[in-house]
Design a protein around this motif. Structure first.
Motif, PDB file in Angstrom:
ATOM      1  N   PHE A 195       5.506   3.859   8.514  1.00  0.00           N
ATOM      2  CA  PHE A 195       5.442   5.105   9.108  1.00  0.00           C
ATOM      3  C   PHE A 195       5.412   6.070   7.997  1.00  0.00           C
ATOM      4  CE2 PHE A 195       7.644   8.800  11.356  1.00  0.00           C
ATOM      5  CZ  PHE A 195       6.907   8.975  12.120  1.00  0.00           C
ATOM      6  N   LEU A 196       6.207   5.878   6.944  1.00  0.00           N
ATOM      7  CA  LEU A 196       5.874   7.074   5.740  1.00  0.00           C
ATOM      8  C   LEU A 196       4.400   7.205   5.312  1.00  0.00           C
ATOM      9  CD1 LEU A 196       9.152   6.470   4.027  1.00  0.00           C
ATOM     10  CD2 LEU A 196       8.593   8.487   4.889  1.00  0.00           C
ATOM     11  N   LEU A 210       2.337  10.419   5.239  1.00  0.00           N
ATOM     12  CA  LEU A 210       2.000  10.809   3.667  1.00  0.00           C
ATOM     13  C   LEU A 210       0.270  11.106   3.966  1.00  0.00           C
ATOM     14  CD1 LEU A 210       3.944   8.939   1.188  1.00  0.00           C
ATOM     15  CD2 LEU A 210       4.053  11.477   1.723  1.00  0.00           C
ATOM     16  N   LEU A 211      -0.416  10.558   4.584  1.00  0.00           N
ATOM     17  CA  LEU A 211      -1.729  10.565   4.731  1.00  0.00           C
ATOM     18  C   LEU A 211      -2.048  12.011   5.103  1.00  0.00           C
ATOM     19  CD1 LEU A 211      -3.124   7.152   5.552  1.00  0.00           C
ATOM     20  CD2 LEU A 211      -3.407   8.273   3.108  1.00  0.00           C
ATOM     21  N   PRO A 212      -1.914  12.423   6.073  1.00  0.00           N
ATOM     22  CA  PRO A 212      -2.218  14.020   6.570  1.00  0.00           C
ATOM     23  C   PRO A 212      -1.409  14.951   5.733  1.00  0.00           C
ATOM     24  CG  PRO A 212      -1.610  12.733   8.426  1.00  0.00           C
ATOM     25  CD  PRO A 212      -1.175  11.887   7.217  1.00  0.00           C
ATOM     26  N   ALA A 213      -0.365  14.718   4.979  1.00  0.00           N
ATOM     27  CA  ALA A 213       0.190  15.436   4.159  1.00  0.00           C
ATOM     28  C   ALA A 213      -0.611  15.798   2.850  1.00  0.00           C
ATOM     29  CB  ALA A 213       1.582  15.166   3.726  1.00  0.00           C
ATOM     30  N   TYR A 252       0.715  -1.154   0.013  1.00  0.00           N
ATOM     31  CA  TYR A 252       0.133  -0.079   0.094  1.00  0.00           C
ATOM     32  C   TYR A 252       0.818   1.314  -0.019  1.00  0.00           C
ATOM     33  CZ  TYR A 252       0.424  -0.363   5.183  1.00  0.00           C
ATOM     34  OH  TYR A 252       1.118  -0.331   6.554  1.00  0.00           O
ATOM     35  N   PHE A 253       2.136   1.275   0.357  1.00  0.00           N
ATOM     36  CA  PHE A 253       3.037   2.468   0.336  1.00  0.00           C
ATOM     37  C   PHE A 253       3.195   3.102  -1.089  1.00  0.00           C
ATOM     38  CE2 PHE A 253       7.238   4.411  -0.346  1.00  0.00           C
ATOM     39  CZ  PHE A 253       6.965   5.426   0.557  1.00  0.00           C
ATOM     40  N   PRO A 254       3.343   2.206  -1.958  1.00  0.00           N
ATOM     41  CA  PRO A 254       3.534   2.753  -3.420  1.00  0.00           C
ATOM     42  C   PRO A 254       2.106   3.625  -3.883  1.00  0.00           C
ATOM     43  CG  PRO A 254       4.323   0.680  -3.454  1.00  0.00           C
ATOM     44  CD  PRO A 254       3.690   0.703  -2.274  1.00  0.00           C
ATOM     45  N   LEU A 255       0.941   3.038  -3.551  1.00  0.00           N
ATOM     46  CA  LEU A 255      -0.268   3.619  -3.943  1.00  0.00           C
ATOM     47  C   LEU A 255      -0.380   5.057  -3.223  1.00  0.00           C
ATOM     48  CD1 LEU A 255      -2.561   0.662  -3.608  1.00  0.00           C
ATOM     49  CD2 LEU A 255      -1.711   1.566  -5.624  1.00  0.00           C
ATOM     50  N   ILE A 256      -0.060   4.999  -1.870  1.00  0.00           N
ATOM     51  CA  ILE A 256       0.008   6.265  -1.290  1.00  0.00           C
ATOM     52  C   ILE A 256       1.023   7.348  -1.645  1.00  0.00           C
ATOM     53  CG2 ILE A 256       0.322   7.347   1.094  1.00  0.00           C
ATOM     54  CD1 ILE A 256      -1.062   4.760   2.235  1.00  0.00           C
ATOM     55  N   PHE A 257       2.216   6.690  -2.223  1.00  0.00           N
ATOM     56  CA  PHE A 257       3.236   7.698  -2.658  1.00  0.00           C
ATOM     57  C   PHE A 257       2.892   8.082  -3.794  1.00  0.00           C
ATOM     58  CE2 PHE A 257       7.270   8.265  -4.904  1.00  0.00           C
ATOM     59  CZ  PHE A 257       7.705   9.265  -4.018  1.00  0.00           C
ATOM     60  N   PHE A 290       7.550  16.613  -0.175  1.00  0.00           N
ATOM     61  CA  PHE A 290       8.136  15.386   0.604  1.00  0.00           C
ATOM     62  C   PHE A 290       9.379  15.616   1.482  1.00  0.00           C
ATOM     63  CE2 PHE A 290       6.301  13.397  -3.145  1.00  0.00           C
ATOM     64  CZ  PHE A 290       5.664  12.576  -2.663  1.00  0.00           C
ATOM     65  N   LYS A 291       9.739  17.066   1.406  1.00  0.00           N
ATOM     66  CA  LYS A 291      10.885  17.314   2.404  1.00  0.00           C
ATOM     67  C   LYS A 291      10.379  17.133   3.655  1.00  0.00           C
ATOM     68  CE  LYS A 291      13.460  21.271   3.308  1.00  0.00           C
ATOM     69  NZ  LYS A 291      13.703  22.630   3.232  1.00  0.00           N
ATOM     70  N   ASN A 292       9.507  17.784   4.177  1.00  0.00           N
ATOM     71  CA  ASN A 292       8.952  17.776   5.545  1.00  0.00           C
ATOM     72  C   ASN A 292       8.541  16.253   6.138  1.00  0.00           C
ATOM     73  OD1 ASN A 292       9.498  20.543   5.453  1.00  0.00           O
ATOM     74  ND2 ASN A 292       7.234  20.965   4.684  1.00  0.00           N
ATOM     75  N   VAL A 293       8.096  15.661   4.996  1.00  0.00           N
ATOM     76  CA  VAL A 293       7.499  14.218   5.576  1.00  0.00           C
ATOM     77  C   VAL A 293       8.881  13.433   5.885  1.00  0.00           C
ATOM     78  CG1 VAL A 293       6.589  12.351   4.740  1.00  0.00           C
ATOM     79  CG2 VAL A 293       5.498  14.302   4.201  1.00  0.00           C
ATOM     80  N   LEU A 294       9.876  13.548   4.906  1.00  0.00           N
ATOM     81  CA  LEU A 294      11.164  12.816   5.372  1.00  0.00           C
ATOM     82  C   LEU A 294      11.954  13.189   6.343  1.00  0.00           C
ATOM     83  CD1 LEU A 294      12.460  12.320   1.606  1.00  0.00           C
ATOM     84  CD2 LEU A 294      11.279  10.637   2.919  1.00  0.00           C
ATOM     85  N   LEU A 295      11.920  14.507   6.596  1.00  0.00           N
ATOM     86  CA  LEU A 295      12.719  15.000   7.686  1.00  0.00           C
ATOM     87  C   LEU A 295      11.919  14.331   9.210  1.00  0.00           C
ATOM     88  CD1 LEU A 295      13.151  18.936   7.183  1.00  0.00           C
ATOM     89  CD2 LEU A 295      14.707  16.980   7.293  1.00  0.00           C
ATOM     90  N   LEU A 296      10.557  14.342   9.231  1.00  0.00           N
ATOM     91  CA  LEU A 296       9.988  13.769  10.208  1.00  0.00           C
ATOM     92  C   LEU A 296      10.294  12.110  10.280  1.00  0.00           C
ATOM     93  CD1 LEU A 296       6.369  15.330  10.187  1.00  0.00           C
ATOM     94  CD2 LEU A 296       8.075  15.478  11.791  1.00  0.00           C
TER      95      LEU A 296
END
Length: 156
Positions: free
Chosen positions: A66-67, A71-74, A24-29, A39-45
């Protein structure tokens, strides 16, 4: 309401086994990339958790999980305005005004961190102490709370 959909999706993802996260991660990505999420802020977290997850069983699955959760709230915040989010939070009983304050406060914090990193680079320092940032943040939070209290505004 999209907020309830995001919350339900997070709950559903938390109920699925970690073995499903590579699926499911590739779909969300891809969906996040289509919505032009920063993605910068998401990756920093995600970096601190990713480093920690390598000491736990199934480190890759935990990192992807976790990613996905980040990503969902982002995605949600990218597709809605702040006032729409405030209204949706208020409709389900969460104080939306506090959300708006925290978003504005996070922008101020990001600017302060950026200024601190620029100052570190100009002094050619290797390690920047986080103490000035925390001092600024707590001083600013105290001033904000005094301002709110002096105006008689309450968050109920």
């Amino acid at each position: 309401m999209m907020l309830i959909f995001v919350l339900a999706t997070v709950v559903l993802l938390s109920l699925l086994p970690l073995d499903f996260s590579p699926y499911y991660f590739p779909l969300i990505f891809v969906f996040a990339a289509a919505k032009r999420v920063d993605f910068k802020n998401v990756l920093l977290l995600a970096v601190p958790f990713s480093l920690l997850s390598f000491f736990l069983p199934q480190p890759i699955e935990r990192t992807l999980y976790f990613l996905s959760i980040l990503l969902l709230p982002a995605i949600y915040m990218k597709t809605k305005s702040l006032h729409e989010i405030k209204n949706e939070l208020s409709s389900i009983g969460i104080n939306g005004d506090m959300f708006l304050l925290s978003v504005e406060y996070s922008k101020i914090m990001a600017k302060k961190i950026e200024k601190n990193s620029i100052a570190k680079k100009t002094r050619k320092g290797r390690f920047a102490s986080p103490l000035p940032i925390f001092h600024f943040l707590f001083r600013r939070a105290k001033a904000l709370s005094l301002s709110i209290e002096s105006r008689g505004y309450t968050f109920l």
